[in-house]
Write a protein that holds these residues in place. Structure first.
Motif, short mmCIF file in Angstrom:
data_model
loop_
_atom_site.label_atom_id
_atom_site.label_comp_id
_atom_site.label_asym_id
_atom_site.label_seq_id
_atom_site.Cartn_x
_atom_site.Cartn_y
_atom_site.Cartn_z
N THR A 25 0.85 -1.19 0.00
CA THR A 25 0.00 0.00 0.00
C THR A 25 0.89 1.24 0.00
OG1 THR A 25 -1.75 -1.16 1.17
CG2 THR A 25 -1.82 1.25 1.23
N VAL A 26 0.85 1.97 -1.09
CA VAL A 26 1.71 3.13 -1.28
C VAL A 26 0.99 4.38 -0.76
CG1 VAL A 26 2.91 4.55 -2.99
CG2 VAL A 26 2.81 2.06 -3.27
N PRO A 27 1.67 5.22 0.03
CA PRO A 27 1.03 6.45 0.52
C PRO A 27 0.61 7.39 -0.61
CG PRO A 27 3.05 5.96 1.74
CD PRO A 27 3.02 5.04 0.57
N GLY A 28 -0.13 8.43 -0.23
CA GLY A 28 -0.71 9.35 -1.20
C GLY A 28 0.31 10.12 -2.00
N SER A 29 -0.16 10.68 -3.11
CA SER A 29 0.69 11.42 -4.04
C SER A 29 1.13 12.75 -3.44
CB SER A 29 -0.07 11.68 -5.34
OG SER A 29 0.55 12.69 -6.11
N PRO A 257 -2.88 7.22 -4.58
CA PRO A 257 -1.54 6.75 -4.21
C PRO A 257 -0.49 7.41 -5.11
CG PRO A 257 -3.04 4.89 -4.52
CD PRO A 257 -3.76 6.11 -5.01
N ASP A 258 0.71 7.60 -4.59
CA ASP A 258 1.79 8.21 -5.37
C ASP A 258 2.39 7.15 -6.29
OD1 ASP A 258 4.32 9.29 -6.25
OD2 ASP A 258 4.08 10.81 -4.68
N LEU A 259 2.06 7.22 -7.57
CA LEU A 259 2.47 6.19 -8.51
C LEU A 259 3.97 6.21 -8.76
CD1 LEU A 259 -0.48 6.32 -11.07
CD2 LEU A 259 -0.35 5.25 -8.81
N SER A 260 4.60 7.37 -8.68
CA SER A 260 6.06 7.41 -8.83
C SER A 260 6.74 6.72 -7.65
CB SER A 260 6.55 8.85 -8.96
OG SER A 260 6.08 9.44 -10.16
N ASN A 261 6.15 6.84 -6.47
CA ASN A 261 6.70 6.15 -5.31
C ASN A 261 6.40 4.66 -5.32
OD1 ASN A 261 8.08 8.22 -4.09
ND2 ASN A 261 6.36 8.87 -2.83
N ALA A 262 5.50 4.23 -6.20
CA ALA A 262 5.28 2.79 -6.38
C ALA A 262 6.41 2.16 -7.19
CB ALA A 262 3.94 2.54 -7.07
N GLN A 263 7.20 2.99 -7.85
CA GLN A 263 8.22 2.48 -8.78
C GLN A 263 9.16 1.44 -8.18
OE1 GLN A 263 11.26 5.25 -10.17
NE2 GLN A 263 11.27 4.26 -12.17
N PRO A 264 9.79 1.71 -7.02
CA PRO A 264 10.72 0.69 -6.53
C PRO A 264 10.07 -0.65 -6.25
CG PRO A 264 10.36 2.43 -4.88
CD PRO A 264 9.76 2.90 -6.16
N PHE A 265 8.81 -0.65 -5.85
CA PHE A 265 8.13 -1.91 -5.53
C PHE A 265 7.79 -2.68 -6.81
CE2 PHE A 265 7.29 1.27 -2.25
CZ PHE A 265 7.89 0.65 -1.17
N LEU A 266 7.35 -1.97 -7.86
CA LEU A 266 7.14 -2.62 -9.15
C LEU A 266 8.47 -3.13 -9.70
CD1 LEU A 266 4.59 -0.20 -10.87
CD2 LEU A 266 4.13 -2.14 -9.37
N ALA A 267 9.51 -2.31 -9.51
CA ALA A 267 10.84 -2.74 -9.97
C ALA A 267 11.28 -4.01 -9.27
CB ALA A 267 11.85 -1.62 -9.73
N LYS A 427 11.35 12.39 2.46
CA LYS A 427 10.92 13.57 1.69
C LYS A 427 9.57 13.33 1.04
CE LYS A 427 12.83 16.79 -1.74
NZ LYS A 427 11.66 17.04 -2.60
N THR A 428 9.37 12.14 0.48
CA THR A 428 8.08 11.84 -0.17
C THR A 428 7.54 10.46 0.16
OG1 THR A 428 9.12 10.94 -2.16
CG2 THR A 428 8.66 13.30 -2.15
N LEU A 429 8.35 9.59 0.78
CA LEU A 429 7.91 8.22 1.03
C LEU A 429 8.28 7.81 2.44
CD1 LEU A 429 6.58 5.70 -0.09
CD2 LEU A 429 8.74 5.07 -1.16
#
Length: 451
Positions: A25-29, A257-267, A427-429
């Motif tokens: 579960t990724v926090p908000g954008s 959800p912050d989709l850019s912050n989802a990046q490491p988990f998708l990676a 800073k963002t996550l």
């Protein structure tokens, strides 16, 4: 914010023992939260932000608005039928005033979005921040505000620190700016424009605009708050945006959800040949992070968007990619990390503007990946990455959250990667180390490993 003290020095990036299989579960954008705060502060009536991101950048934005007189009440509610539980912020607009002092940290949205707001305040508002914030471009906002009638003292630097001498109102009108170094220059003027006496006409002159999805996000959120905005996409002139003066509505906004912050988990799914699901992935969004679905699929995975969210599955192979990232530059560090583990070369293009972000991201990625045995070359507008066998070592972050998450991605496949100051991810996550370790089913802080 420094996060957990255990994470402020060298964090041993956990290596994956097998394919990941997790729901994260990724926090908000951040981008939506900070735009929502500004629009709510300028509205004619109270509004709500539900499931906002609570991170250094968003808390700096909230504190800055409070300093200028805006009421922001934080509550936590339980879920109700048809409603959303969790944290909610009630924003109560008030007469903006100085004197006030704003700490921007190193947040581009705070340092760029709030000087136009301060120009509407009654009294002086001083802006200061981290040492790196002094080096980040701000001239586009400063010069534009002066042309629109604001008085700003910056000692001719075109950068922080500075003082905006608010007069309680701003004429507005037409202005030309060069926003090739940051699309935030355009968003900054558009967000406050409904409160300008004449609205605004922003005309970009210069090289190609980076990060256009972020301007589209600004426009969509303005329209949802009742503003009239004419854009190039709607048949207007190229590189021209117009906002008509009007009252803004107080909204009840649920933050995506912050989709850019989802990046490491998708990676992580791509790198380990595993599967990761991110709940609440929106079907339609202006967030640049949505491009990950296509980019990571081209690099060897597959994705499915269902009511449960986005599920990304790795194939066990990582392919190189030749891609123009000009619209989604913030994704570059994570893509570079994956590309360093690929089976063929990658070329990342269109991101010269990253040299002016939290750090010079192109130089930093080159130095740090090469320090682990990689073969990365800077180009005029990006990176050329030739995969090589990597080894452990210290990966420096330069107080840049996306460098830290890039290092964690590499650490999945390379034993002994130690991340300097992983706490910068706050800073963002917030709580990144715990989210990362939870995904892997390991403890948050592992014993140090030999490089």
């Amino acid at each position: 914010m420094t996060g957990n003290p255990e994470h402020t020095a060298l964090w041993p990036a956990p290596s994956a023992s097998g394919p990941v299989d997790a729901t994260v579960t990724v926090p908000g954008s951040k981008s939506v939260t900070n735009r929502g705060l500004v629009l709510a502060a300028l509205a004619a009536e109270p509004g709500w932000l539900r499931r906002p991101l609570r991170s250094r950048d968003t808390l700096l934005m909230a504190e800055a608005l409070r300093a200028m007189g805006v009421g922001i009440e934080e509550t936590v509610s339980s879920a109700t039928a048809g409603g959303d539980g969790g944290e909610a912020w009630r924003i109560i607009p008030a007469g903006l005033h100085g004197p006030a002092t704003v700490d921007v940290g190193n947040a581009g949205t705070v340092m760029r979005f709030l000087p136009p707001v301060a120009a509407l305040a009654d009294g002086p508002v001083r802006f200061d921040g981290d040492p790196r914030s002094y080096e980040r471009p701000l001239h586009g906002v400063i010069d534009a505000l002066r042309a629109l009638g604001a008085r700003i003292d910056d000692d001719g630097r075109g950068a922080l620190p500075l003082t905006v001498h608010g007069g309680g109102a701003l004429d507005g009108g037409s202005v030309e700016i060069d926003a090739s170094s940051s699309s935030q220059f355009v968003s900054a003027l558009l967000l406050s424009a409904p409160r300008f006496n004449q609205g605004v006409e922003v005309r970009h002159v210069g090289a190609a605009l980076p990060s256009l999805p972020h301007i589209r996000m600004t426009v969509d959120m303005l329209r949802s708050a009742g503003a009239r905005v004419d854009t190039p996409e709607a048949g207007g002139e190229p590189n021209v945006w117009r906002v008509t003066p009007s009252a803004l509505l107080g909204r009840d906004l649920v933050v995506e959800p912050d989709l850019s912050n989802a990046q490491p988990f998708l990676a992580a799914a791509l790198v380990t040949g595993g599967r990761v699901t991110v709940p609440d992935w929106p079907e339609r969004t202006t967030q640049p992070g949505d491009a990950l679905r296509q980019i990571f699929t081209e690099m060897g995975g597959s994705c499915e968007l269902t009511d449960a969210g986005l599920t990304f599955t790795g194939s066990g192979r990582i392919h190189g990619i030749d891609v123009d990232l000009s619209e989604v530059g913030e994704l570059t560090p994570g893509i570079a990390a994956v590309a360093a583990l690929a089976d063929s070369e990658s070329v990342l293009r269109g991101v010269a503007h990253l040299r002016l972000h939290e750090t010079d991201r192109l130089a930093a990625l080159t130095k740090e990946i090469n320090g682990l045995g990689g073969d990365v070359t800077e180009t005029e507008d990006g990176l050329h990455i030739r995969p090589r066998p990597l080894h452990g070592g210290v990966f420096h972050t330069y107080d840049d959250h996306r460098l830290a998450t890039a290092a964690a991605i590499i650490g999945l496949a390379v034993e002994g990667v130690r991340v300097e100051n992983v706490a910068t991810t706050a800073k963002t996550l917030p709580d990144f180390p715990d989210l990362w370790s939870g995904m892997l089913g390991t403890s948050a802080v592992a014993p140090a490993r030999r490089a």
